[in-house]
Each structure stands twice: as structure tokens, then as C-alpha cells.
Design a protein around this motif. Structure first.
Motif, short mmCIF file in Angstrom:
data_model
loop_
_atom_site.label_atom_id
_atom_site.label_comp_id
_atom_site.label_asym_id
_atom_site.label_seq_id
_atom_site.Cartn_x
_atom_site.Cartn_y
_atom_site.Cartn_z
N GLY A 60 0.80 -1.22 0.00
CA GLY A 60 0.00 0.00 0.00
C GLY A 60 0.84 1.27 0.00
O GLY A 60 2.07 1.24 -0.07
N GLU A 61 0.14 2.39 0.08
CA GLU A 61 0.77 3.71 0.05
C GLU A 61 1.70 3.90 1.25
O GLU A 61 1.34 3.54 2.37
CB GLU A 61 -0.28 4.82 0.11
N GLY A 62 2.86 4.47 1.01
CA GLY A 62 3.77 4.81 2.10
C GLY A 62 4.39 3.64 2.81
O GLY A 62 4.95 3.78 3.90
N ALA A 63 4.33 2.45 2.20
CA ALA A 63 4.86 1.25 2.86
C ALA A 63 6.39 1.21 2.85
O ALA A 63 6.98 0.43 3.60
CB ALA A 63 4.29 0.00 2.20
N GLY A 64 6.99 2.03 2.00
CA GLY A 64 8.45 2.06 1.94
C GLY A 64 9.03 1.36 0.71
O GLY A 64 10.23 1.12 0.64
N LYS A 65 8.18 1.06 -0.27
CA LYS A 65 8.65 0.36 -1.47
C LYS A 65 9.75 1.14 -2.20
O LYS A 65 10.79 0.58 -2.54
CB LYS A 65 7.48 0.16 -2.47
N SER A 66 9.48 2.43 -2.44
CA SER A 66 10.43 3.21 -3.24
C SER A 66 11.74 3.41 -2.49
O SER A 66 12.82 3.40 -3.09
CB SER A 66 9.82 4.55 -3.64
N THR A 67 11.64 3.57 -1.16
CA THR A 67 12.84 3.69 -0.32
C THR A 67 13.67 2.41 -0.42
O THR A 67 14.89 2.44 -0.63
CB THR A 67 12.42 3.92 1.15
N GLN A 68 13.01 1.27 -0.27
CA GLN A 68 13.74 0.00 -0.21
C GLN A 68 14.22 -0.47 -1.58
O GLN A 68 15.25 -1.15 -1.67
CB GLN A 68 12.85 -1.06 0.44
N ASP A 99 8.97 -1.23 -9.14
CA ASP A 99 8.21 -0.61 -8.05
C ASP A 99 6.73 -0.67 -8.44
O ASP A 99 6.27 0.16 -9.22
CB ASP A 99 8.70 0.84 -7.91
N ARG A 100 6.04 -1.67 -7.94
CA ARG A 100 4.67 -2.07 -8.28
C ARG A 100 4.65 -2.82 -9.62
O ARG A 100 5.35 -2.49 -10.56
CB ARG A 100 3.69 -0.90 -8.38
N PHE A 101 3.79 -3.84 -9.69
CA PHE A 101 3.57 -4.58 -10.94
C PHE A 101 2.16 -5.16 -10.89
O PHE A 101 1.26 -4.53 -10.32
CB PHE A 101 4.68 -5.65 -11.14
N ALA A 139 -0.11 8.15 6.71
CA ALA A 139 0.54 9.26 7.41
C ALA A 139 1.93 9.51 6.84
O ALA A 139 2.33 10.66 6.62
CB ALA A 139 0.63 8.96 8.92
N ARG A 140 2.66 8.44 6.54
CA ARG A 140 3.98 8.61 5.93
C ARG A 140 3.86 9.28 4.57
O ARG A 140 4.61 10.19 4.23
CB ARG A 140 4.64 7.24 5.71
N ALA A 141 2.89 8.80 3.77
CA ALA A 141 2.73 9.34 2.42
C ALA A 141 2.30 10.80 2.47
O ALA A 141 2.76 11.62 1.67
CB ALA A 141 1.72 8.51 1.63
N ALA A 198 3.03 12.95 4.86
CA ALA A 198 4.19 13.74 5.26
C ALA A 198 5.13 13.95 4.09
O ALA A 198 5.76 15.00 3.96
CB ALA A 198 4.92 13.04 6.42
N ARG A 199 5.19 12.97 3.19
CA ARG A 199 6.07 13.07 2.02
C ARG A 199 5.49 14.03 0.98
O ARG A 199 6.20 14.73 0.28
CB ARG A 199 6.25 11.67 1.42
N GLY A 200 4.15 14.07 0.87
CA GLY A 200 3.49 14.93 -0.12
C GLY A 200 3.49 14.30 -1.50
O GLY A 200 3.94 13.17 -1.67
N ASN A 252 6.44 -2.17 9.08
CA ASN A 252 6.25 -1.30 10.25
C ASN A 252 7.47 -1.42 11.16
O ASN A 252 7.37 -1.89 12.29
CB ASN A 252 4.96 -1.69 10.97
N ALA A 253 8.60 -1.02 10.64
CA ALA A 253 9.88 -1.14 11.32
C ALA A 253 10.79 -0.05 10.78
O ALA A 253 10.39 0.68 9.86
CB ALA A 253 10.48 -2.53 11.04
N THR A 254 12.00 0.08 11.35
CA THR A 254 12.87 1.14 10.86
C THR A 254 13.34 0.81 9.44
O THR A 254 13.35 -0.37 9.04
CB THR A 254 14.13 1.30 11.75
N PRO A 255 13.75 1.82 8.67
CA PRO A 255 14.25 1.55 7.32
C PRO A 255 15.38 0.50 7.31
O PRO A 255 15.41 -0.35 6.41
CB PRO A 255 14.74 2.92 6.84
N ASP A 256 16.28 0.57 8.29
CA ASP A 256 17.39 -0.41 8.31
C ASP A 256 16.89 -1.82 8.58
O ASP A 256 17.37 -2.79 7.98
CB ASP A 256 18.43 -0.03 9.37
#
Ligand SMILES: Nc1ncnc2c1ncn2[C@@H]1O[C@H](COP(=O)(O)OP(=O)(O)OP(=O)(O)O)[C@@H](O)[C@H]1O
Ligand SMILES: [Mg+2]
Length: 208
Positions: A12-20, A96-98, A145-147, A149-151, A188-192
Motif C-alpha cells: 500500500g501507500e507509504g509502505a516504503g517500497k520506493s525507499t527500499q 516498483d509495483r507490478f 501518514a507517511r505518504a 508527510a512526504r506529499g 512497520n519497522a525502521t528503514p534499516d
């Protein structure tokens, strides 16, 4: 035939896909792999044009079936022009998504029939199915909420919490239904911590 590896990032949105996906791309690139980092909807010039129709505008701009058809038009172009040529030359494709996002957003979240989506997967994807799909799971309120904050562009983000709960359940069902292809990642954990979980799955499941 030499073939590369195809890994999709879903959730879902803001899950951290693009970061990871960027972190994994860096790690694999440092190890000497030929990496193609791409995204959906979009990923090729034609598909990016279709993306603009999909991600902008009112939440109810398209019905779920219309959205499904636009997504698959974009996906076919992306496959033909970017993903298949990269796999043919032996690259690692990180997407990133398929196709699981169509099952979740237009199927579980909307009312696009599962049989329509399955037929499109069959005829439009053929055997271009990810070798590994990482499904990032977290409570929708945390992701939204993450998404927020990112805008940024937010047609799907504006669909309400109940929609996002259906999405989460849809992704969960995909992970449970295809455990060989899919791995559920606790997002639902830190990026690392999430990066470590991603690396554990990638390094144990794929011979890269
Ligand atoms: N593990 C994490 N903990 C806290 N914040 C995070 C974490 N991972 C990413 N973020 C932040 O949350 C926001 C959303 O992350 P990201 O863009 O990677 O998610 P996404 O899954 O790609 O979202 P979308 O589906 O909207 O594209 C970003 O601002 C990012 O920096
Ligand atoms: Mg993203």
C-alpha cells in the motif's frame, strides 16, 4: 537462454517500497549486477503518458474496470520496451509495483472482476511473471501518514481508510496464495530493519 531476474515491490501507500527498492538497487549494483530500476504505472515513455491519466485527477475519475484496462495497456508497453529486453540481456529488473497492484487496487479495493484480471495476466503478461515479489505490509493509517508527510500526487491516497484496508487484505491474500513467488515483509519497522528483511529474502530465494 540467459535470463535475468525479475523482482517486484508491492504494498500500500507509504509502505516504503520506493525507499527500499533504491537501497536494494544500490546493494546489487555495488556487487556488480546490471540493474534496471523501474516502476508502474509507467516505466516506458508510452506507459508514463498513460500513468498521468491514472494518478492525477479525482478519485472516481475512472471505474475499476477502466483503470484495469489502462493499467494493462501501460504494463504491456513497459514489458515490451523495457522489462523483457532487460531480462533477455541478463539484467536484474527491480519494479516498483507490478501486476499484484492491479489485483489489489482494482480487484480487492475496487470491483474489477478477478476473472478479467486473471485473463489479462494470462494474455498480456504471458510468462513475464516476477521471480520474486516482496509485499510490504503495514497498517494503512501508518502508511497514509507517511505518504501525507512526504506529499505529492495522491489520487489513490485520497480513497479513504476502508479502501486501504481492503487493499491490505488483498495483498495479504496474494502472499498467502502464492508463497513460492511472494514474501511478506513487515514494513512497520525502521528503514534499516526493513532493508535487512529484504536482503534476507532476496539472498535466500534468488541465486544472484
Ligand atoms: N521504515 C520506515 N519508517 C518510517 N518512515 C519511512 C520508512 N520507509 C520509508 N519511510 C518514509 O515514508 C515515506 C513513504 O516512503 P516510500 O515513498 O518509500 O513509500 P512507497 O511504498 O513507495 O509509497 P507509495 O506507494 O505512495 O509510492 C517517505 O517519506 C519515506 O522517507
Ligand atoms: Mg513509491
Amino acid at each position: 537462454m540467459t535470463r535475468g531476474s525479475f523482482i517486484s515491490f508491492e504494498g500500500g501507500e507509504g509502505a516504503g517500497k520506493s525507499t527500499q527498492i533504491r537501497r536494494l538497487a544500490d546493494r546489487l549494483q555495488s556487487a556488480g549486477h546490471d540493474i534496471v530500476l523501474t516502476r508502474e504505472p509507467g516505466g516506458s515513455p508510452g506507459a508514463e503518458t498513460i500513468r498521468d491519466l491514472l494518478v492525477n485527477g479525482e478519485a472516481d475519475r475512472w471505474s475499476p474496470v477502466t483503470e484495469t484496462l489502462l493499467m494493462y495497456a501501460a504494463r504491456r508497453d513497459h514489458l515490451e520496451r523495457v522489462i523483457r529486453p532487460a531480462l533477455d540481456r541478463g539484467a536484474v529488473v527491480l519494479c516498483d509495483r507490478f501486476s499484484d497492484s492491479t489485483r489489489a487496487y482494482q480487484g480487492a479495493g475496487g470491483d474489477a472482476p478477478a476473472a478479467l484480471i486473471a485473463a489479462l495476466e494470462d494474455h498480456v503478461l504471458g510468462d513475464s511473471i516476477p521471480d520474486l515479489t516482496l509485499i510490504f505490509d503495514l497498517p494503512p493509517a501508518v502508511g497514509l501518514a507517511r505518504a501525507a508527510a512526504r506529499g505529492g500526487a495522491a489520487r489513490f491516497e485520497s480513497k479513504g481508510l476502508e479502501f486501504h484496508e481492503r487493499l491490505r487484505a488483498g495483498f495479504m491474500a496474494i502472499a498467502q496464495g502464492e508463497p513460492k513467488r511472494c514474501a511478506l515483509i513487515d514494513a512497520n519497522a525502521t528503514p534499516d530493519q526493513v532493508s535487512e528483511a529484504v536482503w534476507t529474502v532476496v539472498s535466500t530465494r534468488l541465486a544472484l
